[in-house]
Write a protein that holds these residues in place. Structure first.
Motif, PDB file in Angstrom:
ATOM      1  N   TRP A 173       0.815  -1.208   0.000  1.00  0.00           N
ATOM      2  CA  TRP A 173       0.000   0.000   0.000  1.00  0.00           C
ATOM      3  C   TRP A 173       0.854   1.266   0.000  1.00  0.00           C
ATOM      4  CZ3 TRP A 173      -4.346  -0.051  -2.044  1.00  0.00           C
ATOM      5  CH2 TRP A 173      -5.281  -1.075  -1.847  1.00  0.00           C
ATOM      6  N   ILE A 174       2.047   1.206   0.584  1.00  0.00           N
ATOM      7  CA  ILE A 174       2.931   2.377   0.530  1.00  0.00           C
ATOM      8  C   ILE A 174       3.269   2.724  -0.922  1.00  0.00           C
ATOM      9  CG2 ILE A 174       5.305   3.127   1.002  1.00  0.00           C
ATOM     10  CD1 ILE A 174       5.063   1.937   3.765  1.00  0.00           C
ATOM     11  N   GLN A 175       3.435   1.699  -1.761  1.00  0.00           N
ATOM     12  CA  GLN A 175       3.677   1.965  -3.186  1.00  0.00           C
ATOM     13  C   GLN A 175       2.483   2.692  -3.795  1.00  0.00           C
ATOM     14  OE1 GLN A 175       6.856   1.124  -3.935  1.00  0.00           O
ATOM     15  NE2 GLN A 175       6.769   0.342  -1.830  1.00  0.00           N
ATOM     16  N   LYS A 176       1.284   2.265  -3.414  1.00  0.00           N
ATOM     17  CA  LYS A 176       0.062   2.872  -3.948  1.00  0.00           C
ATOM     18  C   LYS A 176      -0.193   4.262  -3.360  1.00  0.00           C
ATOM     19  CE  LYS A 176      -1.549  -0.632  -6.438  1.00  0.00           C
ATOM     20  NZ  LYS A 176      -1.998  -0.556  -7.841  1.00  0.00           N
ATOM     21  N   MET A 177       0.270   4.479  -2.118  1.00  0.00           N
ATOM     22  CA  MET A 177       0.009   5.743  -1.440  1.00  0.00           C
ATOM     23  C   MET A 177       0.703   6.929  -2.092  1.00  0.00           C
ATOM     24  SD  MET A 177       0.158   4.845   2.613  1.00  0.00           S
ATOM     25  CE  MET A 177      -0.547   3.315   3.211  1.00  0.00           C
ATOM     26  N   LYS A 178       1.620   6.671  -2.997  1.00  0.00           N
ATOM     27  CA  LYS A 178       2.283   7.765  -3.704  1.00  0.00           C
ATOM     28  C   LYS A 178       1.282   8.576  -4.509  1.00  0.00           C
ATOM     29  CE  LYS A 178       6.553   5.077  -3.884  1.00  0.00           C
ATOM     30  NZ  LYS A 178       7.454   4.249  -4.715  1.00  0.00           N
ATOM     31  N   SER A 179       0.137   7.979  -4.813  1.00  0.00           N
ATOM     32  CA  SER A 179      -0.911   8.702  -5.538  1.00  0.00           C
ATOM     33  C   SER A 179      -2.162   8.905  -4.676  1.00  0.00           C
ATOM     34  CB  SER A 179      -1.297   7.938  -6.817  1.00  0.00           C
ATOM     35  OG  SER A 179      -1.804   6.647  -6.499  1.00  0.00           O
ATOM     36  N   ALA A 180      -2.048   8.658  -3.376  1.00  0.00           N
ATOM     37  CA  ALA A 180      -3.211   8.776  -2.488  1.00  0.00           C
ATOM     38  C   ALA A 180      -3.405  10.212  -2.020  1.00  0.00           C
ATOM     39  CB  ALA A 180      -3.048   7.856  -1.284  1.00  0.00           C
ATOM     40  N   SER A 181      -4.610  10.524  -1.592  1.00  0.00           N
ATOM     41  CA  SER A 181      -4.937  11.835  -1.033  1.00  0.00           C
ATOM     42  C   SER A 181      -5.123  11.745   0.480  1.00  0.00           C
ATOM     43  CB  SER A 181      -6.212  12.379  -1.676  1.00  0.00           C
ATOM     44  OG  SER A 181      -7.301  11.463  -1.487  1.00  0.00           O
ATOM     45  N   PHE A 182      -5.864  10.719   0.923  1.00  0.00           N
ATOM     46  CA  PHE A 182      -6.188  10.554   2.337  1.00  0.00           C
ATOM     47  C   PHE A 182      -6.186   9.066   2.651  1.00  0.00           C
ATOM     48  CE2 PHE A 182      -8.887   9.907   5.976  1.00  0.00           C
ATOM     49  CZ  PHE A 182      -8.640  10.998   6.809  1.00  0.00           C
TER      50      PHE A 182
END
Length: 367
Positions: free
Chosen positions: A273-282
């Motif tokens: 999920w840290i890899q995905k969080m690079k494009s996350a907002s919240f």
């Protein structure tokens, strides 16, 4: 854009309105990077068992269910309404802020999650409002025929007015509706307890081993485990079509997944999920450290809070309740249908040198 305030009423265990205000931080002169544009960027939510930490996190992500085209929790609307007031709707209110504007979006839903009412304001100017009696809209910005207004008022198919406007009108790239949708599409809730669950950001569940292999992340994942937990695994270099991670133990090749601990399994999901969080907002991680050693949880938090997006977690681990990680206005307690920062739960002036955990264990904070 950031989430500045959220409230919900009549949702699951929250019979009364509960409000979470991230827009009123204190004037602490330490850990200032945790505040961005006057809004709290990171925090941890504590509370006794049964106080509502999980339900509050789930309530935050209700907006994803009707605005975003992302993965949704299949049983989300089970036990949706507070059982003591089944005939009343569940009421939600979100306030979002960016450098130029404040967006307020409130709506209500029935027991099966169908939209009943909606209202959107931008910088205190009403854009639209729909109730069971009327429908108003700013026709200067969104001109429409009377028949369309009548259909939106009746809303027989329970469509969101926001989604209707987004698909029916050409909008500028920086339009507030586009900014709002981008934020909601990039929200993420997840947890890793007996089962892995998530809401938002991604389109479908992912095979983690295969994802690491296909994205050339195996070596980086190995380094991640070493840095945050001290575990050292020697992974076998995968072939292009491999779908499972293999590591060497005692000179033999062994499948990775069957031999790892529950905590390492949780770290594997976190790394994904840290890899995905690079494009996350919240991001909201429920019970993120359920399987972590207390020092490991601290190291994980440092990584999470260094990300660019807003990141919040729930936890029982008071070792994290320290000014070395956050601040008193970024540690929250939920209890008795309220959620407050530690700084608002005591008359004592809290400073950097105070042992916040010791004060907490000494019952110095009262919600």
């Amino acid at each position: 854009m950031m989430l500045a305030k959220f409230s919900v009423k009549n949702y699951r265990g929250f019979s009364k309105r509960i409000e979470w205000d991230l827009s009123t931080p204190n004037n602490y002169e330490f850990n200032t990077e945790i505040i961005r544009n006057g809004v709290i960027k990171n925090g941890i939510i504590y509370g006794p068992n049964g106080s509502g930490k999980t339900n509050f996190g789930l309530a935050l992500f209700d907006i994803v269910n009707h605005l975003a085209q992302r993965w949704k929790k299949p049983d989300y609307y089970a036990n949706f309404i507070y059982v003591g007031n089944m005939n009343a709707p569940v009421e939600f209110e979100y306030t979002f802020k960016d450098a130029d504007r404040t967006i307020n979006y409130c709506y209500s839903k029935n027991s099966i999650g169908q939209l009943l009412t909606e209202k959107l304001t931008v910088d205190d100017q009403k854009i639209f409002e729909r109730t069971n009696r009327k429908f108003d809209i700013d026709t200067d910005e969104f001109p429409m025929e009377n028949v369309t207004k009548r259909n939106l008022k009746d809303n027989a198919n329970f469509v969101s007015i926001i989604n209707f406007l987004l698909t029916s009108y050409p909008l500028a790239k920086n339009h507030y509706l586009i900014a709002l949708l981008q934020f909601v599409n990039s929200m993420l809730w997840f947890r890793c307890l007996d089962t892995r669950e998530f809401i938002g950001l991604d389109l479908a569940p992912t095979n983690l081993d295969e994802y690491f292999i296909q994205n050339n992340l195996v070596e980086d994942f190995s380094e991640f485990l070493k840095q945050v937990s001290g575990q050292e695994y020697q992974f076998v270099k995968p072939r292009p079509n491999d779908k499972l991670l293999v590591c060497k133990i005692g000179g033999k090749d062994v499948l990775f997944d069957p031999i790892i601990s529950t905590g390492t399994n949780a770290l594997m999901l976190l790394y994904f999920w840290i890899q995905k969080m690079k494009s996350a907002s919240f991001v909201f991680i429920d019970e993120f450290d359920a399987f972590y050693h207390f020092k490991l949880a601290f190291e994980v938090c440092k990584r999470l809070f260094a990300l660019d997006c807003q990141v919040f977690t729930s936890s029982h681990n008071t070792y994290l309740m320290t000014n070395d990680l956050l601040r008193p206005d970024c540690n929250f307690i939920v209890n008795n249908n309220m959620i407050k920062p530690l700084s608002a739960c005591t008359k004592k002036e809290l400073r950097f040198g105070h042992n916040i955990e010791k004060l907490f264990r000494g019952n110095a904070f009262c919600v």
